[in-house]
Each structure stands twice: as C-alpha cells, then as structure tokens.
Design an enzyme around this catalytic site. Structure first.
Site, mmCIF file in Angstrom:
data_model
loop_
_atom_site.group_PDB
_atom_site.id
_atom_site.type_symbol
_atom_site.label_atom_id
_atom_site.label_comp_id
_atom_site.label_asym_id
_atom_site.label_seq_id
_atom_site.Cartn_x
_atom_site.Cartn_y
_atom_site.Cartn_z
ATOM 1 N N TYR A 1 2.593 -32.400 -15.906
ATOM 2 C CA TYR A 1 2.698 -32.201 -16.003
ATOM 3 C C TYR A 1 1.558 -32.760 -14.552
ATOM 4 C CZ TYR A 1 3.074 -27.936 -17.869
ATOM 5 O OH TYR A 1 3.493 -25.944 -18.273
ATOM 6 N N ARG B 220 3.362 -32.781 -11.517
ATOM 7 C CA ARG B 220 2.703 -31.123 -10.266
ATOM 8 C C ARG B 220 1.482 -31.551 -10.248
ATOM 9 N NH1 ARG B 220 7.686 -30.871 -12.233
ATOM 10 N NH2 ARG B 220 7.634 -31.401 -10.778
ATOM 11 N N GLN C 44 -0.606 -16.733 -10.335
ATOM 12 C CA GLN C 44 0.099 -16.836 -11.473
ATOM 13 C C GLN C 44 0.035 -18.260 -11.147
ATOM 14 O OE1 GLN C 44 4.108 -14.046 -12.865
ATOM 15 N NE2 GLN C 44 3.298 -13.916 -10.235
ATOM 16 N N HIS D 108 -2.525 -18.392 -15.337
ATOM 17 C CA HIS D 108 -2.107 -19.197 -15.943
ATOM 18 C C HIS D 108 -2.156 -20.183 -16.489
ATOM 19 C CE1 HIS D 108 2.593 -16.176 -15.386
ATOM 20 N NE2 HIS D 108 1.552 -15.799 -16.678
ATOM 21 N N THR E 274 7.096 -13.935 -5.686
ATOM 22 C CA THR E 274 6.661 -13.981 -7.157
ATOM 23 C C THR E 274 7.871 -13.171 -7.687
ATOM 24 O OG1 THR E 274 5.975 -13.018 -9.429
ATOM 25 C CG2 THR E 274 4.604 -11.860 -8.071
HETATM 26 P P1 OAD Z 1 9.573 -17.664 -9.010
HETATM 27 O O1 OAD Z 1 10.161 -18.835 -8.592
HETATM 28 O O2 OAD Z 1 9.784 -17.034 -10.125
HETATM 29 O O3 OAD Z 1 9.869 -16.773 -7.676
HETATM 30 C C1 OAD Z 1 8.945 -17.092 -6.884
HETATM 31 C C2 OAD Z 1 9.079 -16.259 -6.193
HETATM 32 O O4 OAD Z 1 9.238 -16.949 -4.522
HETATM 33 C C3 OAD Z 1 10.943 -15.534 -6.191
HETATM 34 O O5 OAD Z 1 10.824 -14.408 -5.615
HETATM 35 C C4 OAD Z 1 11.108 -16.327 -4.729
HETATM 36 O O6 OAD Z 1 12.339 -15.677 -3.796
HETATM 37 C C5 OAD Z 1 9.507 -16.344 -3.607
HETATM 38 N N1 OAD Z 1 9.531 -17.608 -3.021
HETATM 39 C C6 OAD Z 1 10.208 -18.277 -2.591
HETATM 40 N N2 OAD Z 1 9.245 -18.882 -1.161
HETATM 41 C C7 OAD Z 1 9.211 -17.483 -0.243
HETATM 42 C C8 OAD Z 1 8.280 -18.305 0.833
HETATM 43 N N3 OAD Z 1 7.927 -19.049 1.908
HETATM 44 N N4 OAD Z 1 7.250 -16.705 0.611
HETATM 45 C C9 OAD Z 1 7.544 -16.122 0.249
HETATM 46 N N5 OAD Z 1 8.221 -15.389 -1.353
HETATM 47 C C10 OAD Z 1 9.133 -16.713 -0.967
HETATM 48 O O7 OAD Z 1 8.088 -18.101 -9.708
HETATM 49 P P2 OAD Z 1 6.974 -17.101 -10.454
HETATM 50 O O8 OAD Z 1 7.189 -15.584 -10.093
HETATM 51 O O9 OAD Z 1 5.574 -17.005 -9.543
HETATM 52 O O10 OAD Z 1 4.535 -19.688 -15.890
HETATM 53 O O11 OAD Z 1 7.116 -17.222 -11.667
HETATM 54 C C11 OAD Z 1 6.202 -16.830 -12.566
HETATM 55 C C12 OAD Z 1 5.865 -18.029 -13.876
HETATM 56 O O12 OAD Z 1 6.977 -18.135 -14.314
HETATM 57 C C13 OAD Z 1 5.599 -19.120 -13.449
HETATM 58 O O13 OAD Z 1 4.004 -18.700 -13.351
HETATM 59 C C14 OAD Z 1 5.394 -20.055 -14.488
HETATM 60 C C15 OAD Z 1 6.787 -20.270 -14.407
HETATM 61 O O14 OAD Z 1 7.685 -19.951 -15.264
HETATM 62 C C16 OAD Z 1 4.224 -20.370 -16.561
HETATM 63 O O15 OAD Z 1 4.811 -22.006 -16.706
HETATM 64 C C17 OAD Z 1 3.842 -20.263 -17.555
#
Ligand code: OAD
Length: 230
Positions: free
Chosen positions: A53, A56, A86, A104, A171
């Site tokens: 972290y 990050r 998130q 989160h 997401t």
């Molecule tokens: P993910 O990494 O699972 O998903 C990222 C999303 O962003 C995917 O659908 C990609 O296609 C999209 N993406 C990438 N670049 C992009 C761009 N330039 N414009 C638009 N979309 C784009 O991330 P999250 O869904 O946020 O939790 O993950 C959810 C949670 O899982 C996080 O909060 C974290 C993780 O483990 C914890 O750590 C508790």
C-alpha cells in the site's frame, strides 16, 4: 434536480497511470490477493502489506485526475451527483467532485488494527511498523480487505434506489457486494456503461454501453445527460 450516481472502479484512473486489478498488467497479476489484501495477510506479514500500500500511495501522489474524473465533476452543473467508488485513490476528490463514497476505503487514511472507526489522515506518507493509532495498536491502511464487511453498502444501495440515472465506469463488476448495487437501480432509470471492455451487466431495460476509455466516453455521457436532464 435530477439525481445521478456514478459507480466507478479502477479503470477510471487507468489513464492517470494507476494500474487496474484484473486483466493484462493488472495488480492481481503481479501479487496474490491473499498475500496483500486480506486480514490473514496482515496477521502473517504486515510489512509486506504495508509495502504494497505504500507503493500504491506513492503512485497516487504522482497521479493527476484525467478527463474522465473531470467529466464526472462536470455532471454537477446540471444534476445532483453522488460518486460511489471502489477506488482507494483520491482522484475524484482532486477533480472536484463534492459527494464521494469510498466503498473500499481511502489510501490517504490509516486506522487502528482493531477499531475500524479509529481513522486518521496520513496524506501521502508511508505507513511503517511501529506507527500507532490512538488505541495503541499498529496503524494499518484504511482499506476494506477481502473478507471484511463493506460498511457503506446499505447507504450506497439507498442512494442508487433513488437515482434518475446510473453511470458505471471502469469496473469489471466482479467484486461483490459492490457489483450487486446495480440491482437497486429503479427500472425506469437509464444505466450508462463506459468501459474499454464492457463488463457483463445483468439485463437492465435502459442499458446504454459506450465501449471507449473514460476520458472519451464520460464526456459523451455528460453531453447526453445534460440534454435529457435540462
Ligand atoms: P478491475 O481491474 O477488476 O476492472 C477494471 C475495469 O476497468 C475493467 O472493466 C477494464 O476493462 C476497465 N478499464 C481499463 N482501462 C479503462 C479506461 N481507460 N477507461 C475505462 N475503463 C477502463 O477493477 P475494479 O472493478 O475496480 O478491491 O475492481 C474492484 C475491486 O477489486 C477493487 O476495488 C479492489 C479489487 O480487488 C479491493 O482491493 C478490496
């Protein structure tokens, strides 16, 4: 004023240089979730968790909000906007959004190891072993780890159940309970999805998908919503 909810994830910050979690080059390709983002990891190897972290946090310090975050802020010109994110970065704040719920947690905050309510701001400083919360326990990141309750879910569900439009962006909708929030959207409200790879969204009547990066797709949503809400 009409109410908009923006449900964002790591993808909205990708164009600011912050890694997403899943997919090529995602954080979970380089790290095992169980080793850095669970209460068990904190028990077993707190230094490793702090290092993860701290890294990050330094990346967030060096990142800037992008056109996607700014478009979300712009929605406040014609609607009552709540950002439910998130993300643990502070780029929505730095873009100027007024109401933000961090499902989160937030990387610039730390908390007691035992009391989730004992939270303090640490800015961009590293967390080190030996740094103590007011109750004398080791400070840990104020992040909701896998296996921990997500305290803002009921509030987020309530806000979505009253909104006039939902915008989902950046997401993969793979992590619950956050992904389940969509179920609370009123059936007559439109749901926009802006993502470079549109995730599976359970059948909604008014689903509008924009398969583009946030910096391009979100300004398009602003245009459309401004027109329909004014
Ligand atoms: P993910 O990494 O699972 O998903 C990222 C999303 O962003 C995917 O659908 C990609 O296609 C999209 N993406 C990438 N670049 C992009 C761009 N330039 N414009 C638009 N979309 C784009 O991330 P999250 O869904 O946020 O939790 O993950 C959810 C949670 O899982 C996080 O909060 C974290 C993780 O483990 C914890 O750590 C508790």
């Amino acid at each position: 004023m009409k109410k908009i909810v923006v449900l964002s994830g790591a993808g909205i910050s990708a164009e600011s240089g912050l890694k997403t979690f899943r997919g090529d080059g995602g954080l979970w390709n380089g790290y095992r979730v169980q080793e850095v983002a669970t209460p068990e990891a904190w028990q077993k190897d707190p230094q490793m968790v702090l290092d993860f972290y701290n890294m990050r946090r330094r990346e967030v310090a060096n990142a800037e909000p992008n056109k996607g975050h700014l478009a979300v802020k712009e929605m406040e010109e014609f609607a009552d906007v709540t950002v439910i994110t998130q993300n643990v970065d502070n780029l929505h704040e730095r873009a100027g959004s007024s109401r933000i719920l961090h499902l989160h947690g937030l990387i610039t905050r730390a908390r007691s190891s035992v009391n989730p309510d004992l939270v303090q701001d640490i800015g961009y400083n590293d967390l080190e072993m030996g740094m103590k919360a007011e109750d004398g326990t080791q400070l840990r990141p104020d992040i909701v780890w896998f296996g921990e309750p997500v305290p803002f879910i009921p509030e987020a569900a309530r806000i979505i159940s009253r909104c006039d439009a939902l915008v989902i962006t950046g997401t993969s909708l793979q992590v619950y309970p956050a992904a389940g929030l969509i179920d609370y959207l009123p059936s007559n409200a439109p749901c926009y999805v802006v993502d470079i790879d549109i995730p599976y969204v359970p059948s909604l009547i008014h689903l509008i998908t924009i398969e583009k990066p946030g910096s391009i797709g979100l300004p398009e949503v602003v245009k459309q919503l401004r027109k329909s809400f004014s």
